[in-house]
Design a protein around this motif. Structure first.
Motif, PDB file in Angstrom:
ATOM      1  N   ALA A 242       0.860  -1.182   0.000  1.00 23.11           N
ATOM      2  CA  ALA A 242       0.000   0.000   0.000  1.00 23.11           C
ATOM      3  C   ALA A 242       0.895   1.230   0.000  1.00 23.11           C
ATOM      4  O   ALA A 242       2.091   1.147   0.322  1.00 23.11           O
ATOM      5  N   ALA A 243       0.307   2.361  -0.377  1.00 22.18           N
ATOM      6  CA  ALA A 243       1.003   3.640  -0.298  1.00 22.18           C
ATOM      7  C   ALA A 243       0.031   4.675   0.230  1.00 22.18           C
ATOM      8  O   ALA A 243      -1.190   4.510   0.150  1.00 22.18           O
ATOM      9  N   THR A 244       0.571   5.746   0.783  1.00 26.15           N
ATOM     10  CA  THR A 244      -0.280   6.823   1.266  1.00 26.15           C
ATOM     11  C   THR A 244      -1.047   7.440   0.100  1.00 26.15           C
ATOM     12  O   THR A 244      -0.592   7.414  -1.045  1.00 26.15           O
ATOM     13  N   ALA A 281      -4.383  -0.834   5.343  1.00 26.66           N
ATOM     14  CA  ALA A 281      -5.034   0.303   4.700  1.00 26.66           C
ATOM     15  C   ALA A 281      -4.475   1.563   5.350  1.00 26.66           C
ATOM     16  O   ALA A 281      -4.005   1.524   6.499  1.00 26.66           O
ATOM     17  N   THR A 282      -4.527   2.684   4.646  1.00 26.55           N
ATOM     18  CA  THR A 282      -4.010   3.919   5.235  1.00 26.55           C
ATOM     19  C   THR A 282      -4.771   5.123   4.723  1.00 26.55           C
ATOM     20  O   THR A 282      -5.106   5.215   3.540  1.00 26.55           O
ATOM     21  N   ASP A 283      -5.060   6.057   5.637  1.00 30.52           N
ATOM     22  CA  ASP A 283      -5.660   7.332   5.254  1.00 30.52           C
ATOM     23  C   ASP A 283      -4.625   8.455   5.295  1.00 30.52           C
ATOM     24  O   ASP A 283      -4.981   9.634   5.178  1.00 30.52           O
ATOM     25  N   GLY A 284      -3.354   8.100   5.444  1.00 30.17           N
ATOM     26  CA  GLY A 284      -2.288   9.089   5.506  1.00 30.17           C
ATOM     27  C   GLY A 284      -1.989   9.558   6.916  1.00 30.17           C
ATOM     28  O   GLY A 284      -0.880  10.020   7.198  1.00 30.17           O
ATOM     29  N   ALA A 297      -4.317   0.105  14.792  1.00 30.28           N
ATOM     30  CA  ALA A 297      -4.060   1.373  14.119  1.00 30.28           C
ATOM     31  C   ALA A 297      -2.703   1.889  14.561  1.00 30.28           C
ATOM     32  O   ALA A 297      -2.410   1.969  15.761  1.00 30.28           O
ATOM     33  N   LEU A 298      -1.851   2.226  13.588  1.00 27.46           N
ATOM     34  CA  LEU A 298      -0.522   2.766  13.853  1.00 27.46           C
ATOM     35  C   LEU A 298      -0.447   4.199  13.356  1.00 27.46           C
ATOM     36  O   LEU A 298      -1.111   4.561  12.377  1.00 27.46           O
ATOM     37  N   ASP A 299       0.359   5.007  14.020  1.00 29.47           N
ATOM     38  CA  ASP A 299       0.639   6.344  13.527  1.00 29.47           C
ATOM     39  C   ASP A 299       1.399   6.213  12.207  1.00 29.47           C
ATOM     40  O   ASP A 299       2.454   5.573  12.155  1.00 29.47           O
ATOM     41  N   ALA A 300       0.874   6.788  11.134  1.00 29.56           N
ATOM     42  CA  ALA A 300       1.478   6.605   9.810  1.00 29.56           C
ATOM     43  C   ALA A 300       2.869   7.219   9.713  1.00 29.56           C
ATOM     44  O   ALA A 300       3.678   6.793   8.888  1.00 29.56           O
ATOM     45  N   ARG A 301       3.187   8.182  10.560  1.00 28.15           N
ATOM     46  CA  ARG A 301       4.499   8.843  10.509  1.00 28.15           C
ATOM     47  C   ARG A 301       5.553   8.100  11.308  1.00 28.15           C
ATOM     48  O   ARG A 301       6.729   8.112  10.944  1.00 28.15           O
ATOM     49  N   THR A 302       5.136   7.451  12.407  1.00 25.92           N
ATOM     50  CA  THR A 302       6.117   6.868  13.324  1.00 25.92           C
ATOM     51  C   THR A 302       6.014   5.357  13.484  1.00 25.92           C
ATOM     52  O   THR A 302       6.949   4.723  13.955  1.00 25.92           O
TER      53      THR A 302
END
Length: 372
Positions: A242-244, A281-284, A297-302
C-alpha cells in the motif's frame, strides 16, 4: 487517486446528467483497493460516516452468477454508474443505482478464473487472473473489456498474476511461479502494447503516483510504471502492499518479514514494526493493520500503536471511508477504534462510495444507503 484511471468514470457520470448535490461525491472506487496506491481509503465519502453508518438500510440485492468451477467471488469496484464483480462464471457489470445486470463476460475457452484483479481506466475494465484449475500451469490472462458493453478490446500474454497495478495509462502484471521464477511486464492500457519488462523481479501491488517497487536477488528497485526507468536501488528486501494517498510513502514487507514504511523518493526506511504486513489500509494519518481477529491502528508517521481492537471474526482487508474503519464484519471509529453498534452485518468484501456501501458476500451483491 492520480492518473487517467478516474477520468473516464467521472466524465461518464457527468454526461449521464447526475443532478447536482444528489450524491456526496461521484460514486467511484475504480481499483480493488480504491486507488492505484491500494490505500483502501476513500477520502471523498461524506454520507456514510461514524454518525450515520448505524442507520444503513438495504437498497437492493442480487444473487451473483454461480457455476461448477474452482472460481471464487471477488470484491466489487465501482465506476461510471456500474458495479463490476467477479462471480463463479466470469465477470458481471450491474447498474450501481438499481442492481440491474448490464452485461457479463464468461471465462474464455477452457480456463476457470481465480479471483480477478480489476481496475477501470480509459473506458476499459482491465482484468487479470490466473486459471485456478492448475497450480503448475496457471495460464494467466490479462484483458481489457469495454465498460459499456463488456466487449473484449485487447488481451495480452502476461506473467503469473500475483499483483496487477493500473496507473498513469499503464497496467503492470507481476508474479512468481512454482519454480521460484519472477517476472514483471508493463503494458499500455489503451491497446495492450508492451511498454517494458523486468525479468527476475517481483513488484508489489501498489503504485505511489507512478512509482512501483519490488525485490529480486541483491535487493529492491523502484521503477517508473510507464517507462521502466529505475528510480532507486536498495540492498534489502521490499514488497510494497500500500502507499499513502499522497503517494509519498510505501508500506509493506521488509527485511525479516517486518512491516516497513519507506520513502518513495529514495527508498529510505522511515520506520519498521512487528506484525503482519499484508492486510493494511491507510488514510495518511493512520495505518490500519489486520492481525488475525484484531485490528491495530498505527501512527502513519512513526509506526507507533494508536489503538488496538479485538474483532468478532477474522479481520480481513480493512476498508476506510467517512471516518469509519470496516473490519471483521463490524464498523469502528477510525480515530479512536471504538465499535459503532447498529449497522447491518458487514462481512465479505466492501466498498463505500457515493453514499452507498456495496457488499459482496456469500454469493450476493448488496447495496446499502443511509435511511431516515
Amino acid at each position: 487517486m492520480h492518473a487517467l484511471a478516474r477520468t473516464f468514470a467521472v466524465a461518464l457520470l457527468l454526461a449521464a446528467g447526475t443532478p447536482a448535490g444528489a450524491a456526496p461525491a461521484p460514486a467511484l472506487w475504480d481499483h480493488v483497493g480504491y486507488d492505484a496506491e491500494d490505500s483502501w481509503f476513500n477520502p471523498r465519502e461524506t454520507a456514510i460516516t461514524a454518525s450515520t453508518v448505524r442507520r444503513l438500510v438495504r437498497k437492493w440485492s442480487v444473487r451473483l452468477r454461480s457455476a461448477e468451477t474452482c472460481s471464487s467471488f471477488s470484491g466489487p469496484i465501482v465506476a461510471g454508474g456500474r458495479v463490476f464483480v467477479g462471480d463463479l462464471a466470469g465477470i458481471t457489470a450491474y447498474d450501481a443505482a438499481t442492481g440491474a445486470r448490464r452485461w457479463s463476460h464468461d471465462w474464455g475457452g477452457s480456463t476457470e478464473g481465480g479471483t480477478p484483479r480489476m481496475a477501470v481506466a480509459d473506458g476499459l475494465l482491465v482484468v487479470g487472473y490466473n486459471d485456478c484449475t492448475s497450480v503448475s500451469d496457471p495460464n494467466p490472462v490479462l484483458l481489457a473489456l469495454d465498460v459499456r458493453n463488456g466487449l473484449r478490446r485487447w488481451s495480452a500474454d502476461p506473467p503469473l498474476i500475483g499483483t496487477m497495478i493500473v496507473d498513469k495509462g499503464a497496467v503492470l502484471a507481476s508474479g512468481t511461479d512454482v519454480s521460484g521464477d519472477s517476472r514483471t511486464v508493463a503494458y499500455r492500457v489503451r491497446d495492450g502494447r508492451e511498454l517494458w519488462r523486468a525479468p527476475g523481479r517481483r513488484i508489489g501491488g501498489t503504485s505511489a503516483n507512478g512509482t512501483v517497487a519490488g525485490f529480486a536477488a541483491g535487493g529492491a528497485k523502484a521503477y517508473d510504471i510507464t517507462t521502466g526507468t529505475v528510480r532507486w536501488t536498495v540492498k534489502r528486501h521490499l514488497l510494497p502492499g500500500a502507499a499513502t494517498p499522497a503517494g509519498d510513502t510505501f508500506y509493506g514487507t521488509g527485511d525479516k518479514e517486518r512491516l516497513v514504511a519507506v520513502d518513495v523518493k529514495n527508498g529510505a526506511v522511515r520506520w519498521t514494526a512487528l506484525g503482519p504486513s499484508e492486510l493494511i489500509a491507510t488514510d495518511g494519518t493512520r495505518l490500519y493493520r489486520s492481525d488475525g481477529e484484531a485490528i491495530v491502528a498505527l501512527d502513519a508517521r512513526t509506526g507507533k500503536q494508536v489503538w488496538r481492537r479485538n474483532l468478532p471474526a477474522y479481520g480481513g482487508q480493512p476498508v476506510v471511508a467517512g471516518g469509519v474503519v470496516y473490519a471483521g464484519g463490524i464498523a469502528l471509529d477510525a480515530a479512536r477504534g471504538t465499535v459503532i453498534t447498529g449497522p447491518p452485518p458487514l462481512g465479505g468484501d466492501l466498498v463505500v462510495t457515493g453514499g452507498v456501501l456495496y457488499q459482496s458476500h456469500e454469493g450476493a451483491l448488496t447495496a446499502y444507503t443511509v435511511g431516515g
